[in-house]
Scaffold this motif. Structure first.
Motif, PDB file in Angstrom:
ATOM      1  N   GLY A   1      -3.964  -2.311  -1.027  1.00 34.71           N
ATOM      2  CA  GLY A   1      -4.051  -1.081  -1.789  1.00 34.71           C
ATOM      3  C   GLY A   1      -2.940  -0.109  -1.466  1.00 34.71           C
ATOM      4  O   GLY A   1      -1.958  -0.442  -0.795  1.00 34.71           O
ATOM      5  N   PHE A   2      -3.134   1.099  -1.965  1.00 39.80           N
ATOM      6  CA  PHE A   2      -2.162   2.175  -1.788  1.00 39.80           C
ATOM      7  C   PHE A   2      -2.898   3.445  -1.387  1.00 39.80           C
ATOM      8  O   PHE A   2      -3.948   3.770  -1.949  1.00 39.80           O
ATOM      9  CB  PHE A   2      -1.414   2.444  -3.100  1.00 39.80           C
ATOM     10  CG  PHE A   2      -0.564   1.293  -3.540  1.00 39.80           C
ATOM     11  CD1 PHE A   2       0.769   1.226  -3.163  1.00 39.80           C
ATOM     12  CD2 PHE A   2      -1.086   0.278  -4.328  1.00 39.80           C
ATOM     13  CE1 PHE A   2       1.565   0.166  -3.564  1.00 39.80           C
ATOM     14  CE2 PHE A   2      -0.296  -0.780  -4.741  1.00 39.80           C
ATOM     15  CZ  PHE A   2       1.030  -0.840  -4.350  1.00 39.80           C
TER      16      PHE A   2
ATOM     17  N   VAL B   1      -7.048   6.985  -2.266  1.00 36.12           N
ATOM     18  CA  VAL B   1      -6.997   5.573  -1.864  1.00 36.12           C
ATOM     19  C   VAL B   1      -7.271   4.736  -3.099  1.00 36.12           C
ATOM     20  O   VAL B   1      -8.247   4.969  -3.812  1.00 36.12           O
ATOM     21  CB  VAL B   1      -8.044   5.266  -0.768  1.00 36.12           C
ATOM     22  CG1 VAL B   1      -8.036   3.792  -0.416  1.00 36.12           C
ATOM     23  CG2 VAL B   1      -7.803   6.136   0.461  1.00 36.12           C
ATOM     24  N   LYS B   2      -6.395   3.770  -3.353  1.00 33.43           N
ATOM     25  CA  LYS B   2      -6.547   2.896  -4.523  1.00 33.43           C
ATOM     26  C   LYS B   2      -6.518   1.449  -4.046  1.00 33.43           C
ATOM     27  O   LYS B   2      -5.531   0.998  -3.467  1.00 33.43           O
ATOM     28  CB  LYS B   2      -5.423   3.138  -5.515  1.00 33.43           C
ATOM     29  CG  LYS B   2      -5.502   2.280  -6.756  1.00 33.43           C
ATOM     30  CD  LYS B   2      -4.374   2.571  -7.714  1.00 33.43           C
ATOM     31  CE  LYS B   2      -4.434   1.661  -8.907  1.00 33.43           C
ATOM     32  NZ  LYS B   2      -3.261   1.790  -9.753  1.00 33.43           N
ATOM     33  N   LEU B   3      -7.612   0.730  -4.267  1.00 39.60           N
ATOM     34  CA  LEU B   3      -7.665  -0.696  -3.957  1.00 39.60           C
ATOM     35  C   LEU B   3      -7.129  -1.478  -5.136  1.00 39.60           C
ATOM     36  O   LEU B   3      -7.459  -1.198  -6.276  1.00 39.60           O
ATOM     37  CB  LEU B   3      -9.105  -1.137  -3.688  1.00 39.60           C
ATOM     38  CG  LEU B   3      -9.747  -0.641  -2.411  1.00 39.60           C
ATOM     39  CD1 LEU B   3     -11.204  -1.055  -2.369  1.00 39.60           C
ATOM     40  CD2 LEU B   3      -9.012  -1.161  -1.195  1.00 39.60           C
TER      41      LEU B   3
ATOM     42  N   GLN C   1     -18.766  11.458   1.736  1.00 37.43           N
ATOM     43  CA  GLN C   1     -18.436  12.838   1.383  1.00 37.43           C
ATOM     44  C   GLN C   1     -17.231  13.281   2.220  1.00 37.43           C
ATOM     45  O   GLN C   1     -17.363  13.590   3.393  1.00 37.43           O
ATOM     46  CB  GLN C   1     -19.621  13.753   1.658  1.00 37.43           C
ATOM     47  CG  GLN C   1     -20.846  13.409   0.849  1.00 37.43           C
ATOM     48  CD  GLN C   1     -22.066  14.165   1.339  1.00 37.43           C
ATOM     49  OE1 GLN C   1     -22.163  14.543   2.497  1.00 37.43           O
ATOM     50  NE2 GLN C   1     -23.007  14.384   0.433  1.00 37.43           N
ATOM     51  N   PRO C   2     -16.019  13.306   1.621  1.00 34.59           N
ATOM     52  CA  PRO C   2     -14.827  13.599   2.407  1.00 34.59           C
ATOM     53  C   PRO C   2     -14.795  15.016   2.972  1.00 34.59           C
ATOM     54  O   PRO C   2     -14.063  15.267   3.923  1.00 34.59           O
ATOM     55  CB  PRO C   2     -13.689  13.379   1.419  1.00 34.59           C
ATOM     56  CG  PRO C   2     -14.300  13.456   0.074  1.00 34.59           C
ATOM     57  CD  PRO C   2     -15.730  13.034   0.232  1.00 34.59           C
TER      58      PRO C   2
ATOM     59  N   ALA D   1       1.597   4.985   1.062  1.00 38.01           N
ATOM     60  CA  ALA D   1       1.559   3.821   1.936  1.00 38.01           C
ATOM     61  C   ALA D   1       0.972   2.653   1.159  1.00 38.01           C
ATOM     62  O   ALA D   1      -0.146   2.747   0.644  1.00 38.01           O
ATOM     63  CB  ALA D   1       0.709   4.107   3.162  1.00 38.01           C
ATOM     64  N   GLU D   2       1.744   1.576   1.053  1.00 34.35           N
ATOM     65  CA  GLU D   2       1.195   0.326   0.529  1.00 34.35           C
ATOM     66  C   GLU D   2       0.691  -0.429   1.750  1.00 34.35           C
ATOM     67  O   GLU D   2       1.390  -0.531   2.761  1.00 34.35           O
ATOM     68  CB  GLU D   2       2.261  -0.494  -0.196  1.00 34.35           C
ATOM     69  CG  GLU D   2       1.695  -1.791  -0.738  1.00 34.35           C
ATOM     70  CD  GLU D   2       2.708  -2.621  -1.502  1.00 34.35           C
ATOM     71  OE1 GLU D   2       2.275  -3.580  -2.173  1.00 34.35           O
ATOM     72  OE2 GLU D   2       3.912  -2.323  -1.441  1.00 34.35           O
TER      73      GLU D   2
END
Length: 77
Positions: free
Chosen positions: A56-57, A73-75, A2-3, A38-39
């Motif tokens: 990810g990015f 966040v993307k994996l 939970q952010p 950020a990569e």
């Protein structure tokens, strides 16, 4: 996770660093009109001895107090 719950975020990272050891990170940040991307790549060894790697990015923005106001966040597979 939970952010919007700082205690849950802290618990996540505490458990992450207990279970994942010998971490190595690489990253490259690009800034475009106040938007940051950020990569990154991370490799490491779990407490069990298993090795892992992720790529990810992260896309993020800062508010006027220089605190992160948006994070995605993307994996990559």
């Amino acid at each position: 996770m939970q952010p919007d719950n700082p205690a849950k975020v802290a618990e996540f990272f505490e458990n992450f660093f207990k279970d994942n050891q010998e971490l190595r990170h690489l990253f490259h940040v690009v800034v475009n009109d106040g938007n940051y991307q950020a990569e990154w790549a991370v490799a490491g060894r779990k407490r069990s001895g298993k090795k892992f790697a992720f790529h990810g990015f992260d896309t993020y923005q800062f508010d006027q107090q220089n605190k992160i106001s948006f994070l995605k966040v993307k994996l990559e597979k």
